[in-house]
Design a protein around this motif. Sequence first.
Motif, PDB file in Angstrom:
ATOM      1  N   VAL A  12       0.840  -1.197   0.000  1.00  0.00           N
ATOM      2  CA  VAL A  12       0.000   0.000   0.000  1.00  0.00           C
ATOM      3  C   VAL A  12       0.872   1.244   0.000  1.00  0.00           C
ATOM      4  CG1 VAL A  12      -0.189  -0.017   2.526  1.00  0.00           C
ATOM      5  CG2 VAL A  12      -1.906   1.184   1.177  1.00  0.00           C
ATOM      6  N   GLU A  15      -2.854   5.001   0.356  1.00  0.00           N
ATOM      7  CA  GLU A  15      -4.228   4.512   0.223  1.00  0.00           C
ATOM      8  C   GLU A  15      -4.704   3.959   1.557  1.00  0.00           C
ATOM      9  OE1 GLU A  15      -6.334   4.487  -2.306  1.00  0.00           O
ATOM     10  OE2 GLU A  15      -5.062   5.075  -3.989  1.00  0.00           O
ATOM     11  N   CYS A  17      -6.942   1.137   3.140  1.00  0.00           N
ATOM     12  CA  CYS A  17      -7.420  -0.143   2.617  1.00  0.00           C
ATOM     13  C   CYS A  17      -8.085  -0.998   3.691  1.00  0.00           C
ATOM     14  CB  CYS A  17      -6.284  -0.905   1.946  1.00  0.00           C
ATOM     15  SG  CYS A  17      -4.886  -1.248   3.029  1.00  0.00           S
ATOM     16  N   SER A  54      -3.832   8.362   5.624  1.00  0.00           N
ATOM     17  CA  SER A  54      -3.972   6.974   5.176  1.00  0.00           C
ATOM     18  C   SER A  54      -3.332   6.009   6.172  1.00  0.00           C
ATOM     19  CB  SER A  54      -3.338   6.797   3.793  1.00  0.00           C
ATOM     20  OG  SER A  54      -3.977   7.595   2.827  1.00  0.00           O
ATOM     21  N   CYS A  99      -4.114  -2.791  -3.248  1.00  0.00           N
ATOM     22  CA  CYS A  99      -5.030  -2.338  -2.198  1.00  0.00           C
ATOM     23  C   CYS A  99      -6.166  -1.465  -2.713  1.00  0.00           C
ATOM     24  CB  CYS A  99      -4.244  -1.568  -1.141  1.00  0.00           C
ATOM     25  SG  CYS A  99      -3.519  -0.024  -1.757  1.00  0.00           S
ATOM     26  N   ASP A 100      -6.032  -0.924  -3.924  1.00  0.00           N
ATOM     27  CA  ASP A 100      -7.065  -0.022  -4.441  1.00  0.00           C
ATOM     28  C   ASP A 100      -8.074  -0.737  -5.337  1.00  0.00           C
ATOM     29  OD1 ASP A 100      -5.265  -0.525  -6.457  1.00  0.00           O
ATOM     30  OD2 ASP A 100      -5.092   1.543  -7.127  1.00  0.00           O
ATOM     31  N   ASP A 213     -10.794   2.682  -8.867  1.00  0.00           N
ATOM     32  CA  ASP A 213     -10.170   3.942  -8.470  1.00  0.00           C
ATOM     33  C   ASP A 213      -9.247   4.412  -9.587  1.00  0.00           C
ATOM     34  OD1 ASP A 213      -9.419   6.111  -6.991  1.00  0.00           O
ATOM     35  OD2 ASP A 213      -7.952   5.032  -5.773  1.00  0.00           O
ATOM     36  N   GLU A 215      -6.908   7.469 -11.198  1.00  0.00           N
ATOM     37  CA  GLU A 215      -6.249   8.734 -10.920  1.00  0.00           C
ATOM     38  C   GLU A 215      -6.676   9.798 -11.921  1.00  0.00           C
ATOM     39  OE1 GLU A 215      -5.038   5.828 -12.393  1.00  0.00           O
ATOM     40  OE2 GLU A 215      -2.870   6.025 -12.079  1.00  0.00           O
TER      41      GLU A 215
END
Length: 300
Positions: A12, A15, A17, A54, A99-100, A213, A215
């Motif tokens: 990670v 983020e 998670c 985060s 993780c995203d 997710d 960007e």
Amino acid sequence: MSKNEISILLPVYNEACVDIVRRLAAMCENERARRPDFTYEILVADDASPRVSSIEQNRQINTIPHCTFIEKERNTGSAATRNFLAQKSQYQWLLFLDCDMQIVSQDFLARYLDCASDGVVNGGICIKEGDTQNLRCLYETHCAPMHHYTKRSERPYQSFRSTNFMIERSLMISHPFDERFKKSGYEDVMFGKTLKEHRIRISHIDNPSMMVDFESNACYVEKIERSLRTLYSFRDELRGYSRMLTIVNGIHIKQVLTLIRCWHRLFGVLERRILCGKHPVLAVFNLYRLGYYISLTKND
């Protein structure tokens, strides 16, 4: 043969998670109810994220049974973080997840555990569609047919992606990710090449995690530029494993390469402005990537 022990590993960076960890932990507990001999752990390693919020949220992971959140003191990149997690793990099978991503099927874990394949199993990805103003979403949606497991199986090593895969721990320890790759981009391609060179089979199955997710356009363009610079640095080693290298190496007329460089020098800024704006165009994206890479080869 069903697998009865697994370490689920999530690198990670910037983020939160906790939600996906809770979902995975619930799936593991369901598996324990189904099979009393099943055991698991979930390890999350933060690669020295600068986003304090985060990290603070992810510390909640330590309150979930069988789950551990590790805070690395120094940023080493995603390849090194995956190797770090493998070394920290304790079970025979390792399941790596970005993780995203989002888990979309109730039997996601069971599909991996019940898979008859040994060695390396790649579950693949699927795309949450809809945002036509987001360049990453447009591009991944366009490429979605190539993510189907039947297409991936046609070129198993070239199609490997580290987003969602399972591997025997002994193989991961013996053949780690190449830590020369400090930023995300092409380390999974090199890993696929390593597996092929050592004749380690990759099985592609229909068990995707969902990309939800995306960007911003500007951040994605910067990421692509960085990955193309990485590709150029490793161009000799990755020949045959990158579509971009195949295209460029297929251009044997120097005048064509010169023309593309000139085009990029004249219009690259305009193309980039279009891609970073609210109405990105995939044709422009493809042209920009080709021009950007070929501009890196001017001294070859």
